[in-house]
Enzyme design. Structure first.
Site, PDB file in Angstrom:
ATOM      1  N   GLU A  51       0.967  -1.122  -0.078  1.00  0.00           N
ATOM      2  CA  GLU A  51      -0.138  -0.082  -0.034  1.00  0.00           C
ATOM      3  C   GLU A  51       0.834   1.305   0.032  1.00  0.00           C
ATOM      4  O   GLU A  51       0.473   2.230  -0.653  1.00  0.00           O
ATOM      5  CB  GLU A  51      -0.815  -0.184   0.899  1.00  0.00           C
ATOM      6  CG  GLU A  51      -2.285  -1.057   1.155  1.00  0.00           C
ATOM      7  CD  GLU A  51      -1.857  -2.393   1.524  1.00  0.00           C
ATOM      8  OE1 GLU A  51      -0.569  -2.702   2.075  1.00  0.00           O
ATOM      9  OE2 GLU A  51      -2.608  -3.187   1.719  1.00  0.00           O
ATOM     10  N   PHE A 113     -11.680  -6.814  13.943  1.00  0.00           N
ATOM     11  CA  PHE A 113     -10.549  -7.288  12.979  1.00  0.00           C
ATOM     12  C   PHE A 113     -10.109  -6.365  12.126  1.00  0.00           C
ATOM     13  O   PHE A 113     -11.193  -5.853  11.382  1.00  0.00           O
ATOM     14  CB  PHE A 113     -11.071  -8.797  12.282  1.00  0.00           C
ATOM     15  CG  PHE A 113     -10.087  -9.236  11.381  1.00  0.00           C
ATOM     16  CD1 PHE A 113      -8.789  -9.644  12.063  1.00  0.00           C
ATOM     17  CD2 PHE A 113     -10.112  -9.438  10.180  1.00  0.00           C
ATOM     18  CE1 PHE A 113      -7.814 -10.162  10.972  1.00  0.00           C
ATOM     19  CE2 PHE A 113      -9.166  -9.898   9.333  1.00  0.00           C
ATOM     20  CZ  PHE A 113      -7.905 -10.222   9.651  1.00  0.00           C
ATOM     21  N   GLN A 114      -8.951  -6.080  11.873  1.00  0.00           N
ATOM     22  CA  GLN A 114      -8.246  -5.071  10.976  1.00  0.00           C
ATOM     23  C   GLN A 114      -9.251  -3.633  11.362  1.00  0.00           C
ATOM     24  O   GLN A 114      -9.232  -2.878  10.355  1.00  0.00           O
ATOM     25  CB  GLN A 114      -8.831  -5.587   9.621  1.00  0.00           C
ATOM     26  CG  GLN A 114      -7.740  -6.789   9.389  1.00  0.00           C
ATOM     27  CD  GLN A 114      -7.522  -7.028   8.084  1.00  0.00           C
ATOM     28  OE1 GLN A 114      -8.441  -6.994   7.239  1.00  0.00           O
ATOM     29  NE2 GLN A 114      -6.219  -7.635   7.584  1.00  0.00           N
ATOM     30  N   LYS A 163     -17.549  -0.547   5.600  1.00  0.00           N
ATOM     31  CA  LYS A 163     -17.865  -1.572   4.719  1.00  0.00           C
ATOM     32  C   LYS A 163     -19.338  -1.255   4.358  1.00  0.00           C
ATOM     33  O   LYS A 163     -19.952  -1.558   3.117  1.00  0.00           O
ATOM     34  CB  LYS A 163     -17.651  -2.967   5.139  1.00  0.00           C
ATOM     35  CG  LYS A 163     -18.217  -4.083   4.122  1.00  0.00           C
ATOM     36  CD  LYS A 163     -17.496  -5.385   4.693  1.00  0.00           C
ATOM     37  CE  LYS A 163     -17.643  -6.612   3.424  1.00  0.00           C
ATOM     38  NZ  LYS A 163     -17.211  -7.789   3.913  1.00  0.00           N
TER      39      LYS A 163
END
Ligand SMILES: Cc1ncc(C[n+]2csc(CCOP(=O)(O)OP(=O)(O)O)c2C)c(N)n1
Length: 580
Positions: A51, A113-114, A163
């Protein structure tokens, strides 16, 4: 009524309306809806291999074109991997929009998570950032991001998108106006101050133009050239400003600062009016600030009011777009009585002639001359050969270190947006991925990625991106076997105790390139250099040229840290023992 769509498609619609034709990124869990939308979209997504390199590639694209570069990463580690690139773009005022995925809204703050606090982490390294909480806010945020990135002093803007916002259904409503109370850009410059500046310049006996990256950002090269010619003043461009005035212009002196030329630094020190245009009086330029341009009255033009007086007080401060201000200043100088009156005055004319004689004498005394040898390839020789093949026209994307300084000293750039490097942050690993962005932006151009053996090893994964797209980048490694710039400082200031700077086990370049499916070669003889570079340029695809140069060459002139810029070390102080 527009058709029902989801957030991911809406984001791509926004990018298309902003004129984005390609962007650089790396997918992950929370950006899956976006990558699904990209699958059959006309905007091209370039999959990089890390990235950080997505951000550097977006910068390369932006630096080569002046358009906003776009990069994309997933939440958590994807977003944190962007940070170096964002700081880099912030330091060099490069317009970037970074898109990051975030965990689903209801999980934010739950250590999901993440999950990382991308908004908080990037607050200090972006010009502005957004966390989009609902779909209705998405188009406004994205269009504002592009506006903020490109307007005023350019910089990076990040849009963090959960998301569920990518997945939510809604209608795209075009954003017709951007209204941002509290974000004001002053472009015009104060008329009275412009007049004062013109008067000061007209009366100057030893004028000196100090032009920076702001000239390139504002597309103000033509106006700069006009000013230089009206005043017939000597001009330097900083590391960020190279190409802002063509290197082959007779008034161009070179780069000033820590590794600037003798004439550039002496000119800065002895001028009576310093015309500072789109610069920030960076410590690498000024050296010891108290001793910088001690006799000069300063005219400082910058679009960012925070830069005025930050490091050096200005006698005539002008806040505005340097292109527009220069146009007015030039008109004032051409039309105003001031210049004619002063220029025709015998005293001023004689003084300016004497000033030019002095500048030419400094140039002749210590020129930035090529260094060559019959037995080994000198780094300077490599730069002269790249210069010969480029003839001032190629794009050179440099990494950070000694090679960067020699390139800045010795390669000519006859137009803006050809010299691409990490100036303010000095981020190793920048050269190769920025060349990817530049080559996508300018497929018509010869693009060199000029890297050290250290920086190259930070970006090796991107050979895969280059191979995958058959990008005809000419990767030239200036291989001195060391982290050269650090070795230079250890030699000069730490009694030559070379600590953790040796780069052994460098891979075989031919085999490495072959592993990715393209050509490569290693050379170490001076007589091989010209033809090897020509072969690389002739090759239609990528080429990896590993050039083994003299390991112990140092960059001169050099202003030691804390020194005044006229206290340059011009050559090695004494012979040094070469370590075994
Ligand atoms: C990411 C990063 N880490 C460390 C540094 C400090 N640093 C500046 S120049 C340099 C040496 C670069 O070595 P190399 O890539 O071989 O280029 P050379 O100086 O030999 O031309 C280092 C380690 C940096 N600028 N960036």
């Amino acid at each position: 009524m527009s058709t029902l769509t989801n957030g991911a498609k809406m984001l791509l619609e926004c990018l298309a309306r902003e004129g984005v034709d390609c962007f650089f990124g790396y997918p992950g869990g929370v950006t899956l809806p976006l990558y699904d939308a990209i699958y059959d979209h006309h905007i091209r997504h370039v999959l990089v291999r890390h990235e950080e390199n997505a951000c550097f590639a977006a910068e390369g694209y932006a630096r080569a074109t002046g358009k906003v570069g776009v990069c994309c990463a997933t939440s958590g580690p994807g977003a944190t991997n962007l940070v170096t690139g964002l700081v880099d773009a912030m330091m060099d005022s490069i317009p970037i929009v970074a898109l990051t995925g975030q965990v689903t809204s209801k999980l934010i703050g739950s250590d999901a998570f993440q999950e990382a606090d991308t908004f908080g982490i990037t607050r200090s390294c972006t010009k502005h950032n957004y966390l989009v909480k609902k779909l209705e806010d998405l188009p406004q945020a994205v269009h504002e991001a592009f506006y903020i990135a490109a307007s005023g002093r350019p910089g990076p803007v990040l849009v963090d998108i959960p998301k569920d916002v990518f997945q939510a259904q809604g209608h795209y409503t075009p954003v017709t106006s951007i209204h941002l109370p509290g974000y004001k850009v002053y472009t015009e410059g104060h008329t009275g101050q412009i007049r004062r500046a013109a008067q000061l310049m007209a009366e100057a006996e030893r004028p000196f133009i100090y032009a920076g990256g702001g000239i390139i950002a504002a597309n103000a090269s033509a106006e700069l050239r006009e000013l230089v010619e009206i005043l017939d003043a000597p001009a330097v461009t900083t590391l960020m400003g190279l190409g802002g005035l063509p290197s082959n212009h007779p008034n161009f002196v070179s780069m000033p600062g820590m590794h600037g030329s003798y004439a550039a630094n002496m000119g800065m020190t002895h001028c009576d009016v310093l015309i500072a245009l789109g610069v920030r009086f960076d410590d690498r330029v000024t050296g010891r600030l108290a001793a910088f341009a001690p006799h000069a009255k300063v005219v400082h033009v910058d679009i960012d009011p925070a830069e005025i007086g930050k490091n050096r007080a200005a006698d005539v401060p002008i806040v505005g777009d340097v292109k527009r201000v220069l146009a007015k200043l030039n008109a004032e100088l051409r039309g105003g009585a001031g210049l004619q009156a002063c220029a025709s005055a015998t005293d001023a004319l004689a003084a300016r002639q004497a000033w030019w004689s002095q500048i030419r004498a400094w140039q002749a005394e210590h020129p930035l001359a090529p260094v060559t040898s019959d037995s080994e390839i000198k780094p300077q020789h490599l730069m002269m050969e790249i210069d010969r093949l480029s003839a001032g026209e190629a794009i050179v994307c440099s990494d950070v270190g000694q090679h960067q300084m020699w390139a800045a000293q010795l390669i000519r750039f006859n137009a803006p947006r050809l010299w691409i490097n990490s100036g303010g942050l000095g981020a190793m690993g920048f050269g190769l991925p920025s060349a990817i962005g530049a080559q996508f932006a300018r497929p018509d151009k010869l693009v060199f990625a000029l890297v050290g053996d250290g920086g190259f090893q930070m970006s090796i994964p991107e050979l895969s991106t280059i191979a995958s797209h058959g990008l005809p980048i000419k990767i030239v490694i200036m291989n001195n076997g060391y982290l050269g710039m650090v070795r230079q400082w250890q030699e000069l200031f730490y009694n030559n105790r070379l600590s953790s700077v040796e780069l052994d086990c460098f891979p075989d370049a031919e085999k490495l390139a072959a592993a990715y499916g393209f050509k490569g070669r290693t050379i170490d003889k001076p007589w091989e250099l010209a033809s090897a570079l020509e072969e690389a340029v002739r090759e239609p695809g990528p080429y990896l040229l590993n050039v083994k140069v003299s390991p112990y060459e140092n960059v001169y002139p050099m202003v030691p840290a804390g020194g005044a810029i006229n206290e340059m070390v011009l050559a090695p102080p004494q012979p040094v023992a070469v370590p075994k």
